[in-house]
Structure formats: C-alpha cells, structure tokens
Motif scaffolding. Structure first.
Motif, PDB file in Angstrom:
ATOM      1  N   VAL A   1      48.134  98.368  37.006  1.00  0.00           N
ATOM      2  CA  VAL A   1      47.802  99.644  36.376  1.00  0.00           C
ATOM      3  C   VAL A   1      48.802 100.710  36.805  1.00  0.00           C
ATOM      4  O   VAL A   1      49.293 101.478  35.975  1.00  0.00           O
ATOM      5  CB  VAL A   1      46.354 100.073  36.694  1.00  0.00           C
ATOM      6  CG1 VAL A   1      46.096 101.495  36.231  1.00  0.00           C
ATOM      7  CG2 VAL A   1      45.361  99.111  36.060  1.00  0.00           C
ATOM      8  N   ARG A   2      49.138 100.752  38.088  1.00  0.00           N
ATOM      9  CA  ARG A   2      50.116 101.736  38.565  1.00  0.00           C
ATOM     10  C   ARG A   2      51.468 101.553  37.868  1.00  0.00           C
ATOM     11  O   ARG A   2      52.090 102.528  37.449  1.00  0.00           O
ATOM     12  CB  ARG A   2      50.292 101.634  40.077  1.00  0.00           C
ATOM     13  CG  ARG A   2      49.160 102.194  40.876  1.00  0.00           C
ATOM     14  CD  ARG A   2      49.484 102.155  42.371  1.00  0.00           C
ATOM     15  NE  ARG A   2      48.343 102.527  43.156  1.00  0.00           N
ATOM     16  CZ  ARG A   2      47.466 101.667  43.662  1.00  0.00           C
ATOM     17  NH1 ARG A   2      47.602 100.364  43.459  1.00  0.00           N
ATOM     18  NH2 ARG A   2      46.448 102.094  44.364  1.00  0.00           N
ATOM     19  N   VAL A   3      51.923 100.315  37.758  1.00  0.00           N
ATOM     20  CA  VAL A   3      53.202 100.040  37.097  1.00  0.00           C
ATOM     21  C   VAL A   3      53.130 100.434  35.624  1.00  0.00           C
ATOM     22  O   VAL A   3      54.065 101.034  35.084  1.00  0.00           O
ATOM     23  CB  VAL A   3      53.601  98.559  37.267  1.00  0.00           C
ATOM     24  CG1 VAL A   3      54.795  98.199  36.397  1.00  0.00           C
ATOM     25  CG2 VAL A   3      53.910  98.271  38.731  1.00  0.00           C
ATOM     26  N   PHE A   4      52.023 100.131  34.973  1.00  0.00           N
ATOM     27  CA  PHE A   4      51.837 100.508  33.567  1.00  0.00           C
ATOM     28  C   PHE A   4      51.938 102.025  33.394  1.00  0.00           C
ATOM     29  O   PHE A   4      52.625 102.523  32.507  1.00  0.00           O
ATOM     30  CB  PHE A   4      50.476 100.001  33.069  1.00  0.00           C
ATOM     31  CG  PHE A   4      50.143 100.509  31.704  1.00  0.00           C
ATOM     32  CD1 PHE A   4      50.601  99.849  30.577  1.00  0.00           C
ATOM     33  CD2 PHE A   4      49.393 101.662  31.538  1.00  0.00           C
ATOM     34  CE1 PHE A   4      50.315 100.335  29.307  1.00  0.00           C
ATOM     35  CE2 PHE A   4      49.096 102.155  30.281  1.00  0.00           C
ATOM     36  CZ  PHE A   4      49.560 101.484  29.158  1.00  0.00           C
ATOM     37  N   VAL A   5      51.232 102.763  34.253  1.00  0.00           N
ATOM     38  CA  VAL A   5      51.259 104.232  34.172  1.00  0.00           C
ATOM     39  C   VAL A   5      52.672 104.743  34.413  1.00  0.00           C
ATOM     40  O   VAL A   5      53.158 105.614  33.680  1.00  0.00           O
ATOM     41  CB  VAL A   5      50.250 104.855  35.169  1.00  0.00           C
ATOM     42  CG1 VAL A   5      50.479 106.359  35.313  1.00  0.00           C
ATOM     43  CG2 VAL A   5      48.819 104.562  34.740  1.00  0.00           C
ATOM     44  N   LEU A   6      53.350 104.212  35.416  1.00  0.00           N
ATOM     45  CA  LEU A   6      54.723 104.631  35.707  1.00  0.00           C
ATOM     46  C   LEU A   6      55.625 104.423  34.499  1.00  0.00           C
ATOM     47  O   LEU A   6      56.370 105.323  34.100  1.00  0.00           O
ATOM     48  CB  LEU A   6      55.262 103.871  36.911  1.00  0.00           C
ATOM     49  CG  LEU A   6      56.727 104.122  37.256  1.00  0.00           C
ATOM     50  CD1 LEU A   6      56.954 105.581  37.634  1.00  0.00           C
ATOM     51  CD2 LEU A   6      57.167 103.198  38.376  1.00  0.00           C
ATOM     52  N   ARG A   7      55.548 103.246  33.901  1.00  0.00           N
ATOM     53  CA  ARG A   7      56.386 102.962  32.724  1.00  0.00           C
ATOM     54  C   ARG A   7      56.048 103.868  31.549  1.00  0.00           C
ATOM     55  O   ARG A   7      56.935 104.335  30.838  1.00  0.00           O
ATOM     56  CB  ARG A   7      56.256 101.496  32.329  1.00  0.00           C
ATOM     57  CG  ARG A   7      56.950 100.587  33.309  1.00  0.00           C
ATOM     58  CD  ARG A   7      56.894  99.151  32.872  1.00  0.00           C
ATOM     59  NE  ARG A   7      57.600  98.308  33.829  1.00  0.00           N
ATOM     60  CZ  ARG A   7      57.293  97.067  34.103  1.00  0.00           C
ATOM     61  NH1 ARG A   7      56.284  96.483  33.467  1.00  0.00           N
ATOM     62  NH2 ARG A   7      57.986  96.373  34.979  1.00  0.00           N
ATOM     63  N   ALA A   8      54.768 104.131  31.344  1.00  0.00           N
ATOM     64  CA  ALA A   8      54.351 105.006  30.245  1.00  0.00           C
ATOM     65  C   ALA A   8      54.901 106.408  30.453  1.00  0.00           C
ATOM     66  O   ALA A   8      55.367 107.047  29.502  1.00  0.00           O
ATOM     67  CB  ALA A   8      52.832 105.032  30.128  1.00  0.00           C
ATOM     68  N   VAL A   9      54.873 106.889  31.670  1.00  0.00           N
ATOM     69  CA  VAL A   9      55.392 108.229  31.975  1.00  0.00           C
ATOM     70  C   VAL A   9      56.910 108.246  31.805  1.00  0.00           C
ATOM     71  O   VAL A   9      57.469 109.191  31.248  1.00  0.00           O
ATOM     72  CB  VAL A   9      54.973 108.668  33.388  1.00  0.00           C
ATOM     73  CG1 VAL A   9      55.723 109.914  33.833  1.00  0.00           C
ATOM     74  CG2 VAL A   9      53.468 108.904  33.440  1.00  0.00           C
ATOM     75  N   GLN A  10      57.583 107.207  32.262  1.00  0.00           N
ATOM     76  CA  GLN A  10      59.038 107.132  32.120  1.00  0.00           C
ATOM     77  C   GLN A  10      59.458 107.101  30.658  1.00  0.00           C
ATOM     78  O   GLN A  10      60.464 107.710  30.284  1.00  0.00           O
ATOM     79  CB  GLN A  10      59.587 105.898  32.832  1.00  0.00           C
ATOM     80  CG  GLN A  10      59.550 106.008  34.335  1.00  0.00           C
ATOM     81  CD  GLN A  10      59.937 104.716  35.024  1.00  0.00           C
ATOM     82  OE1 GLN A  10      59.745 103.613  34.505  1.00  0.00           O
ATOM     83  NE2 GLN A  10      60.491 104.850  36.220  1.00  0.00           N
ATOM     84  N   GLU A  11      58.693 106.423  29.825  1.00  0.00           N
ATOM     85  CA  GLU A  11      59.013 106.339  28.396  1.00  0.00           C
ATOM     86  C   GLU A  11      58.851 107.672  27.689  1.00  0.00           C
ATOM     87  O   GLU A  11      59.484 107.909  26.669  1.00  0.00           O
ATOM     88  CB  GLU A  11      58.141 105.275  27.726  1.00  0.00           C
ATOM     89  CG  GLU A  11      58.524 103.867  28.109  1.00  0.00           C
ATOM     90  CD  GLU A  11      57.544 102.820  27.610  1.00  0.00           C
ATOM     91  OE1 GLU A  11      56.587 103.170  26.892  1.00  0.00           O
ATOM     92  OE2 GLU A  11      57.739 101.647  27.958  1.00  0.00           O
ATOM     93  N   ARG A  12      57.994 108.539  28.208  1.00  0.00           N
ATOM     94  CA  ARG A  12      57.798 109.868  27.622  1.00  0.00           C
ATOM     95  C   ARG A  12      58.980 110.780  27.876  1.00  0.00           C
ATOM     96  O   ARG A  12      59.246 111.681  27.106  1.00  0.00           O
ATOM     97  CB  ARG A  12      56.562 110.541  28.185  1.00  0.00           C
ATOM     98  CG  ARG A  12      55.284 110.116  27.538  1.00  0.00           C
ATOM     99  CD  ARG A  12      54.176 111.031  27.904  1.00  0.00           C
ATOM    100  NE  ARG A  12      53.865 110.871  29.333  1.00  0.00           N
ATOM    101  CZ  ARG A  12      52.820 111.397  29.931  1.00  0.00           C
ATOM    102  NH1 ARG A  12      51.992 112.146  29.252  1.00  0.00           N
ATOM    103  NH2 ARG A  12      52.585 111.205  31.193  1.00  0.00           N
ATOM    104  N   ASP A  13      59.644 110.569  29.002  1.00  0.00           N
ATOM    105  CA  ASP A  13      60.761 111.452  29.382  1.00  0.00           C
ATOM    106  C   ASP A  13      62.044 111.112  28.680  1.00  0.00           C
ATOM    107  O   ASP A  13      62.293 110.148  28.132  1.00  0.00           O
ATOM    108  CB  ASP A  13      60.977 111.409  30.896  1.00  0.00           C
ATOM    109  CG  ASP A  13      59.787 112.010  31.639  1.00  0.00           C
ATOM    110  OD1 ASP A  13      59.063 112.814  31.040  1.00  0.00           O
ATOM    111  OD2 ASP A  13      59.613 111.666  32.811  1.00  0.00           O
TER     112      ASP A  13
END
Length: 75
Positions: free
Chosen positions: A63-75
């Motif tokens: 879940v942490r990795v998923f959230v990190l990737r989702a946030v990175q994709e927004r930037d």
C-alpha cells in the motif's frame, strides 16, 4: 481503526472474503482515501486491488509503495 506506537494506525478490512489488517502512518491513510475517492472506490476496494497485485510483498508495504507511485505520477 486503532493507533499503534509511532503514529501508525491499524485498520481492519475485509479483502477477498477474509479479514485482514493494514498498518499505515496517518499521511498514507489520508493519501489512500484521496486516491480511492478520485477513482470512485472505497478504501477497502482499492486495498483489494492492491492486494490482488502484490505478490509476496507485505500488504502494508504494498500500500505504501502504491501511494508513493500514485503521488509521483501526479507530479
């Protein structure tokens, strides 16, 4: 939800027909709720999708990795 040591919140969820718990820091829970809402999903449904694709990785870590990737994709 229960608060564990170090600001980690433990939440019980029903995933794929079984009860499991996920322990995350508050900012990860907040981001997960935001991502789920943006996708029109409940947190439980989104965690179910993450669970289905995590392989042998610990669910909380996935879940942490998923959230990190989702946030990175927004930037």
């Amino acid at each position: 939800m229960t608060r564990a040591a170090g600001g980690v919140l433990k939440r019980s969820l029903m995933i794929a027909g079984h009860r499991t718990s996920v322990s995350l820091e508050t900012p990860f829970w907040d981001a997960l709720r935001e991502i789920a809402a943006g996708r029109g999903l409940s947190v439980q449904a989104l965690v179910g999708q993450i669970d289905a694709g995590r392989g042998e990785q610990n669910l909380s870590s996935a879940v942490r990795v998923f959230v990190l990737r989702a946030v990175q994709e927004r930037d």
